[in-house]
Design an enzyme around this catalytic site. Structure first.
Site, mmCIF file in Angstrom:
data_model
loop_
_atom_site.group_PDB
_atom_site.id
_atom_site.type_symbol
_atom_site.label_atom_id
_atom_site.label_comp_id
_atom_site.label_asym_id
_atom_site.label_seq_id
_atom_site.Cartn_x
_atom_site.Cartn_y
_atom_site.Cartn_z
ATOM 1 N N LYS A 22 -46.268 -61.567 -92.763
ATOM 2 C CA LYS A 22 -46.608 -62.381 -93.949
ATOM 3 C C LYS A 22 -45.354 -63.044 -94.533
ATOM 4 O O LYS A 22 -45.325 -64.243 -94.763
ATOM 5 C CB LYS A 22 -47.265 -61.488 -95.004
ATOM 6 C CG LYS A 22 -47.394 -62.138 -96.370
ATOM 7 C CD LYS A 22 -48.114 -61.258 -97.357
ATOM 8 C CE LYS A 22 -47.231 -60.488 -98.293
ATOM 9 N NZ LYS A 22 -46.453 -61.301 -99.245
ATOM 10 N N ASN A 23 -44.329 -62.236 -94.752
ATOM 11 C CA ASN A 23 -43.158 -62.777 -95.449
ATOM 12 C C ASN A 23 -42.327 -63.711 -94.585
ATOM 13 O O ASN A 23 -41.460 -64.409 -95.085
ATOM 14 C CB ASN A 23 -42.293 -61.631 -96.004
ATOM 15 C CG ASN A 23 -42.959 -60.956 -97.189
ATOM 16 O OD1 ASN A 23 -43.991 -61.422 -97.669
ATOM 17 N ND2 ASN A 23 -42.389 -59.854 -97.651
ATOM 18 N N CYS A 116 -48.102 -60.911 -107.055
ATOM 19 C CA CYS A 116 -48.278 -59.532 -107.507
ATOM 20 C C CYS A 116 -47.599 -59.288 -108.840
ATOM 21 O O CYS A 116 -46.495 -59.765 -109.083
ATOM 22 C CB CYS A 116 -47.694 -58.573 -106.469
ATOM 23 S SG CYS A 116 -48.843 -58.208 -105.164
ATOM 24 N N ARG A 121 -40.406 -61.364 -112.409
ATOM 25 C CA ARG A 121 -40.299 -62.329 -111.324
ATOM 26 C C ARG A 121 -39.946 -63.749 -111.777
ATOM 27 O O ARG A 121 -40.694 -64.713 -111.544
ATOM 28 C CB ARG A 121 -41.571 -62.327 -110.464
ATOM 29 C CG ARG A 121 -41.911 -60.947 -109.955
ATOM 30 C CD ARG A 121 -42.958 -60.949 -108.882
ATOM 31 N NE ARG A 121 -42.401 -61.129 -107.561
ATOM 32 C CZ ARG A 121 -43.092 -61.046 -106.436
ATOM 33 N NH1 ARG A 121 -44.366 -60.798 -106.466
ATOM 34 N NH2 ARG A 121 -42.522 -61.209 -105.273
ATOM 35 N N ASP A 305 -40.903 -52.975 -100.689
ATOM 36 C CA ASP A 305 -42.319 -53.072 -100.314
ATOM 37 C C ASP A 305 -42.879 -51.782 -99.724
ATOM 38 O O ASP A 305 -44.095 -51.654 -99.575
ATOM 39 C CB ASP A 305 -42.520 -54.241 -99.327
ATOM 40 C CG ASP A 305 -42.435 -55.582 -100.036
ATOM 41 O OD1 ASP A 305 -42.418 -55.603 -101.276
ATOM 42 O OD2 ASP A 305 -42.384 -56.618 -99.346
ATOM 43 N N ARG A 397 -54.481 -59.649 -99.125
ATOM 44 C CA ARG A 397 -53.436 -60.673 -99.207
ATOM 45 C C ARG A 397 -52.410 -60.472 -98.093
ATOM 46 O O ARG A 397 -51.760 -61.438 -97.671
ATOM 47 C CB ARG A 397 -52.694 -60.566 -100.558
ATOM 48 C CG ARG A 397 -53.463 -61.105 -101.747
ATOM 49 C CD ARG A 397 -52.541 -61.228 -102.938
ATOM 50 N NE ARG A 397 -51.253 -61.685 -102.474
ATOM 51 C CZ ARG A 397 -50.075 -61.251 -102.908
ATOM 52 N NH1 ARG A 397 -50.012 -60.369 -103.866
ATOM 53 N NH2 ARG A 397 -48.936 -61.713 -102.410
HETATM 54 C C1 UD1 Z 1 -39.754 -61.340 -101.418
HETATM 55 C C2 UD1 Z 1 -40.958 -60.792 -100.686
HETATM 56 C C3 UD1 Z 1 -41.462 -59.525 -101.356
HETATM 57 C C4 UD1 Z 1 -40.324 -58.501 -101.490
HETATM 58 C C5 UD1 Z 1 -39.114 -59.153 -102.165
HETATM 59 C C6 UD1 Z 1 -37.904 -58.241 -102.202
HETATM 60 C C7 UD1 Z 1 -41.984 -62.785 -99.787
HETATM 61 C C8 UD1 Z 1 -43.111 -63.738 -99.798
HETATM 62 N N1 UD1 Z 1 -42.001 -61.808 -100.682
HETATM 63 O O1 UD1 Z 1 -40.186 -61.702 -102.723
HETATM 64 O O2 UD1 Z 1 -42.509 -58.977 -100.551
HETATM 65 O O3 UD1 Z 1 -40.771 -57.429 -102.271
HETATM 66 O O4 UD1 Z 1 -38.729 -60.348 -101.458
HETATM 67 O O5 UD1 Z 1 -37.532 -57.871 -100.917
HETATM 68 O O6 UD1 Z 1 -41.103 -62.872 -98.943
HETATM 69 N N2 UD1 Z 1 -35.263 -62.567 -109.252
HETATM 70 C C9 UD1 Z 1 -34.758 -63.146 -110.407
HETATM 71 N N3 UD1 Z 1 -34.684 -64.517 -110.450
HETATM 72 C C10 UD1 Z 1 -35.083 -65.306 -109.418
HETATM 73 C C11 UD1 Z 1 -35.590 -64.689 -108.239
HETATM 74 C C12 UD1 Z 1 -35.667 -63.328 -108.192
HETATM 75 O O7 UD1 Z 1 -34.394 -62.457 -111.364
HETATM 76 O O8 UD1 Z 1 -34.972 -66.532 -109.514
HETATM 77 C C13 UD1 Z 1 -35.353 -61.083 -109.172
HETATM 78 C C14 UD1 Z 1 -36.808 -60.613 -109.055
HETATM 79 O O9 UD1 Z 1 -37.431 -60.544 -110.318
HETATM 80 C C15 UD1 Z 1 -36.620 -59.260 -108.397
HETATM 81 C C16 UD1 Z 1 -35.439 -59.491 -107.462
HETATM 82 O O10 UD1 Z 1 -34.753 -60.642 -107.967
HETATM 83 O O11 UD1 Z 1 -36.296 -58.301 -109.359
HETATM 84 C C17 UD1 Z 1 -35.826 -59.710 -106.016
HETATM 85 O O12 UD1 Z 1 -36.684 -60.829 -105.918
HETATM 86 P P1 UD1 Z 1 -36.738 -61.765 -104.631
HETATM 87 O O13 UD1 Z 1 -35.784 -61.252 -103.612
HETATM 88 O O14 UD1 Z 1 -36.604 -63.174 -105.072
HETATM 89 O O15 UD1 Z 1 -38.210 -61.522 -104.130
HETATM 90 P P2 UD1 Z 1 -39.259 -62.594 -103.638
HETATM 91 O O16 UD1 Z 1 -38.593 -63.642 -102.803
HETATM 92 O O17 UD1 Z 1 -40.115 -63.036 -104.765
#
Ligand code: UD1
Length: 416
Positions: A22-23, A116, A121, A305, A397
């Site tokens: 998925k990711n 989720c 986020r 995850d 999902r």
């Molecule tokens: C992706 C994965 C998700 C996984 C996560 C962490 C996908 C579709 N989803 O989510 O399954 O759990 O990586 O390995 O690939 N953050 C900020 N500001 C930002 C972006 C992120 O503060 O602009 C924080 C988030 O709130 C969180 C942390 O950084 O606490 C990690 O988030 P991120 O690595 O961005 O996760 P996703 O890409 O959303």
């Protein structure tokens, strides 16, 4: 709300084919708008997140077909660069259209992402990174509008190695003028697979899998064909299921065990026996079940995850387990649901202490997020009696044919 009923303690055994990741597929789908023509993705998982991304691609003007695991995305006549709010809020990965649409069309209007409910986020790291390469933003109540006269490569240091932000900046930088260097980049396997895909499209990228990724902008990208790798979280789910239910279960095809080496070590340290035979991983039950001590974090740490599923390892182990969640601030909401099944879990800030072994019993529970849903399902298979799991659609999902696969292993599971 879909409800699934599971009668626990069935004898499980057999083989499971692990779906495409998925990711990995979601950013690669978003990357299709970087070029014109037909992108072909094989071994694509049939899950609702993919269908939500297809809806967005169609609303942008792409023609999409999805048959027998092969997804074809034809962007030849795509002209739109607006991701509607109602589509964006269905799925967190909708934000991954920001970088590619900006790079290709110089303008994008996009609703804020959903997904989720596991923490705040925010998207500040995405926005800051793109601003560094010359994007301008206007933040409205429901929409984000982003424009550029021309993207210009620069050094971009991320305050945290966000997976999504790294992907967005990488994709935008492929068509920028000059060189972009992302420092403190995410190192997850999904970054590596996206970089390989972008290179097949003609991009000039190096350093993926390390904390520094370099992208030299090119004039144009072309479509390509990519095979999506196996889903490492789904693979981990079945291995943890095998361990806590003491079942002989095999998973395949596992092309690169490096992507789940942390999970394999976690299970082996807990007493499980995993053997590799080519691209097949076989779990053999043992009489040992030791408690676990883990801290989730960016790759190569234990992935957030699998945190909720590892909780079931703690519940069945003999002794006290400690699980620290360092990535998302709101990822223990499912603990209340597990307590309804008899789990002894104390949460203090970002640490959960699990006392085991506990005999779980069936209860009515509700899925708060995708991975917690998988964890509740594993707990239900361990429990004595019948568990009803509501909000099941959240699990769909990310898990292809979950009910069918579990039934194939011998689980007593049905939709209510
Ligand atoms: C992706 C994965 C998700 C996984 C996560 C962490 C996908 C579709 N989803 O989510 O399954 O759990 O990586 O390995 O690939 N953050 C900020 N500001 C930002 C972006 C992120 O503060 O602009 C924080 C988030 O709130 C969180 C942390 O950084 O606490 C990690 O988030 P991120 O690595 O961005 O996760 P996703 O890409 O959303």
């Amino acid at each position: 709300m879909a409800v699934v009923q599971i009668k626990g303690k069935s004898q499980l055994s057999g083989e499971v084919l692990i779906s495409g990741s998925k990711n990995s597929v979601l950013p690669i789908m978003a990357a299709s708008v970087l070029c014109q023509g037909v992108t072909i993705l094989e071994h694509c998982p049939d899950i609702s997140d993919v269908h939500d991304m297809i809806k967005i691609l169609e609303s942008l003007g792409a023609k999409v077909s999805f048959e027998a695991g092969t997804l074809k995305i034809d962007t030849t006549e795509r002209t739109e660069h607006e991701v509607h709010e109602k589509d964006a809020k269905k799925i967190r990965a909708s934000i991954l259209f920001l970088g590619p649409l900006l790079a290709k069309d110089k303008k994008v209007k996009i609703g804020y992402p959903g997904g989720c409910n596991i923490g705040k986020r925010p998207i500040d790291i995405h926005v800051d990174g793109l601003m560094h390469i010359n994007a301008g933003f206007m933040m409205g109540k429901d929409y984000l509008v982003c424009e550029t006269f021309a993207l210009v490569g620069d050094r971009v240091k991320l305050r945290y190695p966000s997976v999504g932000a790294t992907q967005n900046i990488m994709m935008a930088a492929t068509l920028a003028n000059g060189k972009t260097v992302i420092e403190n980049a995410a190192r997850e396997p999904e970054i590596v697979y996206l970089a390989r895909h972008l290179r097949s499209m003609g991009a000039d990228i190096s350093g993926e899998g390390t904390s520094q990724i370099t992208i030299a902008g090119v004039e144009e990208l072309h479509p390509c064909r990519t095979v999506i790798p196996y889903d490492r979280v789904v693979a981990a789910t079945y291995l943890i299921l095998a361990h806590v239910t003491k079942s002989e279960i095999s998973i395949s095809p596992i092309s690169d065990t490096g992507d789940i080496s942390d999970v394999i070590s976690l299970i082996q340290n807990a007493g499980g026996n995993i053997k590799q035979n080519g691209t097949i991983l076989n779990y053999h039950p043992t009489s040992k079940n030791f408690p676990i001590q883990i801290e989730t974090g960016p790759f190569p740490k234990v992935p957030t995850d699998i945190q909720s599923m590892s909780m079931v390892m703690g519940i069945t182990a003999t002794g006290e387990s400690s699980i620290r969640e360092s990535v998302f601030e709101n990822r223990f909401t499912f603990v209340d649901e597990m307590r309804k099944m008899g789990a002894d879990i104390q949460v203090d800030g970002d640490v959960a202490i699990v006392k085991g072994p506990q005999e779980l019993y069936g209860a009515s529970v509700c899925v708060p997020d995708l991975r917690a849903g998988a964890a509740l399902c594993i707990a239900a298979l361990v429990a004595e009696g019948v568990t009803q799991i509501a909000n099941w659609e959240l699990i769909e999902r990310g898990y292809e044919n979950f009910v069918q696969n579990l039934r194939h292993l011998g689980a007593d599971i049905e939709y209510c």
